[in-house]
Design a protein around this motif. Structure first.
Motif, PDB file in Angstrom:
ATOM      1  N   LEU A 533       0.820  -1.210   0.000  1.00 23.11           N
ATOM      2  CA  LEU A 533       0.000   0.000   0.000  1.00 23.11           C
ATOM      3  C   LEU A 533       0.856   1.263   0.000  1.00 23.11           C
ATOM      4  O   LEU A 533       0.570   2.233  -0.712  1.00 23.11           O
ATOM      5  N   ALA A 534       1.929   1.248   0.790  1.00 19.58           N
ATOM      6  CA  ALA A 534       2.810   2.422   0.875  1.00 19.58           C
ATOM      7  C   ALA A 534       3.562   2.659  -0.428  1.00 19.58           C
ATOM      8  O   ALA A 534       3.963   3.789  -0.723  1.00 19.58           O
ATOM      9  N   ALA A 535       3.740   1.596  -1.211  1.00 20.02           N
ATOM     10  CA  ALA A 535       4.524   1.715  -2.448  1.00 20.02           C
ATOM     11  C   ALA A 535       3.698   2.173  -3.637  1.00 20.02           C
ATOM     12  O   ALA A 535       4.265   2.473  -4.692  1.00 20.02           O
ATOM     13  N   ARG A 536       2.369   2.240  -3.487  1.00 22.36           N
ATOM     14  CA  ARG A 536       1.539   2.666  -4.619  1.00 22.36           C
ATOM     15  C   ARG A 536       1.947   4.065  -5.077  1.00 22.36           C
ATOM     16  O   ARG A 536       2.015   4.987  -4.265  1.00 22.36           O
ATOM     17  N   PRO A 537       2.213   4.228  -6.369  1.00 24.05           N
ATOM     18  CA  PRO A 537       2.736   5.512  -6.851  1.00 24.05           C
ATOM     19  C   PRO A 537       1.630   6.521  -7.149  1.00 24.05           C
ATOM     20  O   PRO A 537       0.469   6.171  -7.336  1.00 24.05           O
ATOM     21  N   THR A 538       2.026   7.763  -7.209  1.00 25.80           N
ATOM     22  CA  THR A 538       1.139   8.824  -7.672  1.00 25.80           C
ATOM     23  C   THR A 538       1.186   8.864  -9.205  1.00 25.80           C
ATOM     24  O   THR A 538       2.143   8.368  -9.812  1.00 25.80           O
ATOM     25  N   PRO A 539       0.189   9.455  -9.856  1.00 20.07           N
ATOM     26  CA  PRO A 539       0.159   9.469 -11.331  1.00 20.07           C
ATOM     27  C   PRO A 539       1.376  10.118 -11.973  1.00 20.07           C
ATOM     28  O   PRO A 539       1.762   9.732 -13.081  1.00 20.07           O
ATOM     29  N   ASP A 540       1.994  11.089 -11.282  1.00 21.91           N
ATOM     30  CA  ASP A 540       3.167  11.723 -11.889  1.00 21.91           C
ATOM     31  C   ASP A 540       4.357  10.787 -11.929  1.00 21.91           C
ATOM     32  O   ASP A 540       5.237  10.927 -12.780  1.00 21.91           O
ATOM     33  N   VAL A 541       4.417   9.825 -11.019  1.00 22.88           N
ATOM     34  CA  VAL A 541       5.510   8.844 -11.016  1.00 22.88           C
ATOM     35  C   VAL A 541       5.228   7.719 -12.007  1.00 22.88           C
ATOM     36  O   VAL A 541       6.129   7.241 -12.696  1.00 22.88           O
ATOM     37  N   ASP A 542       3.966   7.295 -12.109  1.00 21.69           N
ATOM     38  CA  ASP A 542       3.594   6.165 -12.974  1.00 21.69           C
ATOM     39  C   ASP A 542       2.329   6.532 -13.758  1.00 21.69           C
ATOM     40  O   ASP A 542       1.236   6.056 -13.457  1.00 21.69           O
ATOM     41  N   PRO A 543       2.471   7.384 -14.778  1.00 22.06           N
ATOM     42  CA  PRO A 543       1.273   7.877 -15.491  1.00 22.06           C
ATOM     43  C   PRO A 543       0.494   6.789 -16.204  1.00 22.06           C
ATOM     44  O   PRO A 543      -0.718   6.927 -16.407  1.00 22.06           O
ATOM     45  N   THR A 544       1.130   5.687 -16.613  1.00 24.81           N
ATOM     46  CA  THR A 544       0.418   4.630 -17.337  1.00 24.81           C
ATOM     47  C   THR A 544      -0.169   3.572 -16.402  1.00 24.81           C
ATOM     48  O   THR A 544      -0.875   2.670 -16.858  1.00 24.81           O
ATOM     49  N   GLY A 545       0.154   3.659 -15.105  1.00 25.52           N
ATOM     50  CA  GLY A 545      -0.387   2.690 -14.162  1.00 25.52           C
ATOM     51  C   GLY A 545       0.281   1.332 -14.216  1.00 25.52           C
ATOM     52  O   GLY A 545      -0.251   0.338 -13.714  1.00 25.52           O
ATOM     53  N   ARG A 569      -7.902  -4.185 -13.657  1.00 29.03           N
ATOM     54  CA  ARG A 569      -8.955  -3.406 -14.305  1.00 29.03           C
ATOM     55  C   ARG A 569      -8.596  -1.916 -14.344  1.00 29.03           C
ATOM     56  O   ARG A 569      -8.722  -1.255 -15.378  1.00 29.03           O
ATOM     57  N   THR A 570      -8.128  -1.396 -13.219  1.00 32.50           N
ATOM     58  CA  THR A 570      -7.740   0.023 -13.153  1.00 32.50           C
ATOM     59  C   THR A 570      -6.588   0.314 -14.107  1.00 32.50           C
ATOM     60  O   THR A 570      -6.588   1.332 -14.822  1.00 32.50           O
ATOM     61  N   TYR A 571      -5.622  -0.580 -14.137  1.00 36.56           N
ATOM     62  CA  TYR A 571      -4.446  -0.401 -14.998  1.00 36.56           C
ATOM     63  C   TYR A 571      -4.851  -0.351 -16.470  1.00 36.56           C
ATOM     64  O   TYR A 571      -4.499   0.589 -17.207  1.00 36.56           O
ATOM     65  N   LEU A 572      -5.605  -1.350 -16.922  1.00 38.51           N
ATOM     66  CA  LEU A 572      -5.928  -1.430 -18.344  1.00 38.51           C
ATOM     67  C   LEU A 572      -6.989  -0.407 -18.760  1.00 38.51           C
ATOM     68  O   LEU A 572      -7.060  -0.032 -19.927  1.00 38.51           O
ATOM     69  N   THR A 573      -7.790   0.057 -17.806  1.00 42.12           N
ATOM     70  CA  THR A 573      -8.724   1.133 -18.116  1.00 42.12           C
ATOM     71  C   THR A 573      -7.985   2.444 -18.303  1.00 42.12           C
ATOM     72  O   THR A 573      -8.302   3.246 -19.194  1.00 42.12           O
ATOM     73  N   ALA A 574      -6.950   2.667 -17.453  1.00 37.87           N
ATOM     74  CA  ALA A 574      -6.149   3.893 -17.564  1.00 37.87           C
ATOM     75  C   ALA A 574      -5.271   3.868 -18.812  1.00 37.87           C
ATOM     76  O   ALA A 574      -4.957   4.922 -19.379  1.00 37.87           O
ATOM     77  N   SER A 575      -4.859   2.679 -19.238  1.00 42.02           N
ATOM     78  CA  SER A 575      -3.974   2.559 -20.409  1.00 42.02           C
ATOM     79  C   SER A 575      -4.551   1.536 -21.381  1.00 42.02           C
ATOM     80  O   SER A 575      -4.029   0.423 -21.509  1.00 42.02           O
ATOM     81  N   PHE A 599     -11.243 -11.342 -16.304  1.00 40.98           N
ATOM     82  CA  PHE A 599      -9.831 -11.178 -16.645  1.00 40.98           C
ATOM     83  C   PHE A 599      -9.616 -11.414 -18.134  1.00 40.98           C
ATOM     84  O   PHE A 599      -8.913 -10.633 -18.795  1.00 40.98           O
ATOM     85  N   ARG A 600     -10.229 -12.470 -18.690  1.00 42.67           N
ATOM     86  CA  ARG A 600     -10.043 -12.766 -20.109  1.00 42.67           C
ATOM     87  C   ARG A 600     -10.575 -11.620 -20.968  1.00 42.67           C
ATOM     88  O   ARG A 600     -10.005 -11.271 -21.994  1.00 42.67           O
ATOM     89  N   MET A 601     -11.676 -11.013 -20.554  1.00 43.75           N
ATOM     90  CA  MET A 601     -12.226  -9.892 -21.310  1.00 43.75           C
ATOM     91  C   MET A 601     -11.337  -8.660 -21.190  1.00 43.75           C
ATOM     92  O   MET A 601     -11.135  -7.919 -22.152  1.00 43.75           O
ATOM     93  N   LEU A 602     -10.769  -8.446 -19.998  1.00 44.91           N
ATOM     94  CA  LEU A 602      -9.911  -7.275 -19.791  1.00 44.91           C
ATOM     95  C   LEU A 602      -8.669  -7.309 -20.679  1.00 44.91           C
ATOM     96  O   LEU A 602      -8.243  -6.286 -21.215  1.00 44.91           O
TER      97      LEU A 602
END
Length: 607
Positions: A533-545, A569-575, A599-602
């Motif tokens: 949880l602490a390692a989750r980046p902000t969008p400026d560090v990891d814009p593509t997720g 889901r969040t990752y592939l929706t953002a990118s 997952f297969r659909m994503l």
């Protein structure tokens, strides 16, 4: 003589000149200056001794003395000797350093890829290093013999030239070798010094030399360590010289060839700036290189090499701009134009096919293909296959083919191509990339014993490269190694410290996610969850997720399928551009989700 103070004057000059001579020796020894500097300094030192004696004789007494005609004549003769000797040295050095072209080698019946490692000579005063010299010769032949592109003369073949007084060019003709390696071992202080040199077989002229030392305590391990270091050094040298010979055969215009060499020098300088994180200096060096290449193309309009190399410069700029797809796209389009320009001159020019294929792959990876992503990847593969059919030694083409196979995914062929790339990289132009690919494909195939081996080899060869710290972290987080939390945190610190400054924040977060995975494997789920949880980046560090996908891997390992699926889901929706060719959809990481309909659909598969 005492009144003239001849002795003190000559002694003073001798002392100062000796210091200058030692400085020149050190500069040459460290390869800061070419060998001619020491020889020239020695010549002027000897002549200067005679001149100081003349000056001391005629002007050593107290009071004023007139300059005599005899003195002027003697000093003039000494100056003539020094200048004539200097001119002969320069002319001789220029002749020695003029490498024969591949055509000249072939005319002499010699192949530059056929290499003879002559028996190393023991130069110790007591002859006590003969076993080191012999062992080093044997292990160098063995190590270089594993390089498929080189044809090594056997140990028995070179043994007859132990302590031979024959000229090197005569030995080369007898062995049919276009390249000769020789060396000596000697005592130096409390250690052992190894001297290496490479000479061409036509003239016997030395064109590269180097040296390194080992402590006396390391003497018993000298052969193993020095052999690996020496064989790597020799392969790099040979690659540079063989490439020079090949390029000189491609054009009949010596000025165009010289301009290409200036461009290559600027490209090497640019890579040094890249390693130092100086992007402004890198861009300036590449711009100068492009200018030289443009001039070379104007000098010889029928030569495809300058345009192919200009395409490679645009490829490098696109790679460095991969975080800015629009900018990277502009560079890649210019690169494709240059590659097509080269192929219009020679449709089978392997270097142009290689760079066009790599540019098309990069455009695919950056999502620049639009609705033509599949055809773009197919075009990249077709060009790279054509390039290796034309020139099987193109290690980078094999490397990118390995990556393309990984995307399909065809992991078996991915590893086969990576292995072929490593075998064909005779001159270690991309050894770090290739060892990383071999590690990665072995890891992807769950061949963890091989993955550990390639990771360790990379760490030994490239101890300052962040990749080969990263691979150890990933292995700790897999079943390849026992989880060691303290080691994982130590590796994370090294990983961040070694990472390029421009990506350090991203690497820090990525490394902490992998450490979280190691903690989970160690049976500490609460601690692992806190770290993830602490390692989750902000969008400026990891814009593509991208890092969300990595966290999902470790959530799955912790049997948190719903959380993992939410992250994907969040990752592939953002990118969404990553969805069509999401390379890890069939990876063993996602095995627990392979039967999950969402997952297969994503990832673009059928439900």
């Amino acid at each position: 003589m005492r009144e003239r103070r001849l002795g003190p004057i000559v002694a003073s000059y001798a002392a100062v000149g000796w210091i200058v001579l030692q400085v020149a020796d050190q500069l040459v020894d460290r390869e800061v200056a070419p060998p001619i500097v020491y020889t020239m300094t020695l010549l002027w030192y000897v002549v200067g001794l005679a001149a100081s004696a003349v000056l001391g004789w005629y002007h050593g007494e107290k009071g004023s003395q007139r300059v005599t005609r005899t003195e002027v004549v003697m000093l003039g003769l000494l100056a003539t000797v020094a200048l004539s000797g200097s001119a002969l040295l320069v002319r001789g050095t220029a002749g020695e350093n003029a490498l024969p072209t591949a055509d000249a080698l072939r005319a002499a019946g010699l192949d530059p890829y056929r290499v003879a490692v002559l028996p190393f000579a023991d130069r110790s005063r007591d002859g006590s290093l003969g076993h080191v010299a012999g062992g080093l010769t044997e292990s160098l032949i063995r190590n270089l013999g594993t390089v498929g592109a080189l044809d090594l003369v056997s140990e028995n073949g070179v043994a007859q030239f132990q302590d031979s007084s024959l000229p090197l060019d005569s030995i080369a003709r007898l062995l049919g070798a276009g390249t000769l390696v020789s060396g000596t071992v000697e005592r130096s202080g409390g250690g052992v010094r190894v001297n290496l040199s490479i000479a061409d077989g036509v003239s016997g002229a030395e064109f590269r030399r180097g040296r390194f030392e080992e402590s006396e305590e390391a003497l018993l391990d000298l052969n193993a360590g020095v052999s690996q270091e020496a064989s790597a050094l020799l392969r790099e040298w040979l690659g540079q010289e063989v490439e020079l010979r090949r390029q000189s055969d491609e054009t009949s215009d010596p000025v165009a060839w010289a301009l290409l060499q200036r461009a290559e020098r600027e490209r090497r300088e640019a890579e040094a700036h890249a390693r130092a994180g100086n992007m402004e200096a890198l861009a300036e060096a590449l711009d100068r290189a492009d200018g030289f290449l443009a001039e070379a193309g104007e000098r010889d309009p029928s030569w495809p090499r300058p345009s192919a190399t200009r395409a490679r410069i645009q490829l490098r700029l696109a790679q460095l701009s991969s975080g800015e797809p629009r900018e990277a796209g502009a560079y890649s389009e210019r690169g494709l134009a240059f590659a097509n320009e080269a192929l219009a001159l020679d449709e089978r020019f392997a270097a142009a096919l290689e760079v066009r294929g790599t540019l098309n792959y990069l455009r695919w990876a950056l999502g620049l293909g639009g609705g033509n992503a599949v055809s773009l990847l197919d075009a990249a593969e077709a060009d790279l296959q054509a390039a290796v059919r034309r020139d099987a030694s193109l290690a980078n083409a094999w490397n990118v083919l390995s990556i393309i196979h990984s995307q399909k995914p065809d992991l078996v062929n991915a590893k086969l191509a990576a292995s072929r790339a490593y075998e064909e990289d005779a001159f270690l132009r991309a050894a770090d990339d290739l060892l990383w690919r071999l590690y990665a494909t072995s890891y992807d195939l769950e061949q963890f014993q091989d993955a550990v081996r390639y990771c360790e080899e990379g760490r030994r060869r490239f101890p300052d490269h962040h990749r080969f710290v990263e691979c150890r972290l990933w292995l700790l987080a897999s079943r390849a190694m026992e989880p060691d939390v303290d080691l994982a945190w130590a590796l994370h610190s090294d990983y961040v410290a070694l990472a390029p400054e421009r990506s350090r924040d991203f690497r820090d977060r990525q490394g902490r996610l992998v450490v979280g995975g190691v903690i989970a494997r160690a049976g500490l789920p609460d601690s692992a969850n806190a770290v993830l949880l602490a390692a989750r980046p902000t969008p400026d560090v990891d814009p593509t997720g991208e890092l969300l996908g990595i966290e999902a891997v470790f959530r799955l390992q912790m049997n948190q399928k719903d959380e993992a699926l939410s992250l994907v889901r969040t990752y592939l929706t953002a990118s969404p551009s990553h969805r069509a060719g999401w390379q890890w959809s069939a990876h063993w990481w996602w095995r627990p989700l392979q039967d999950n309909q969402e997952f297969r659909m994503l990832v673009g598969g059928s439900p």
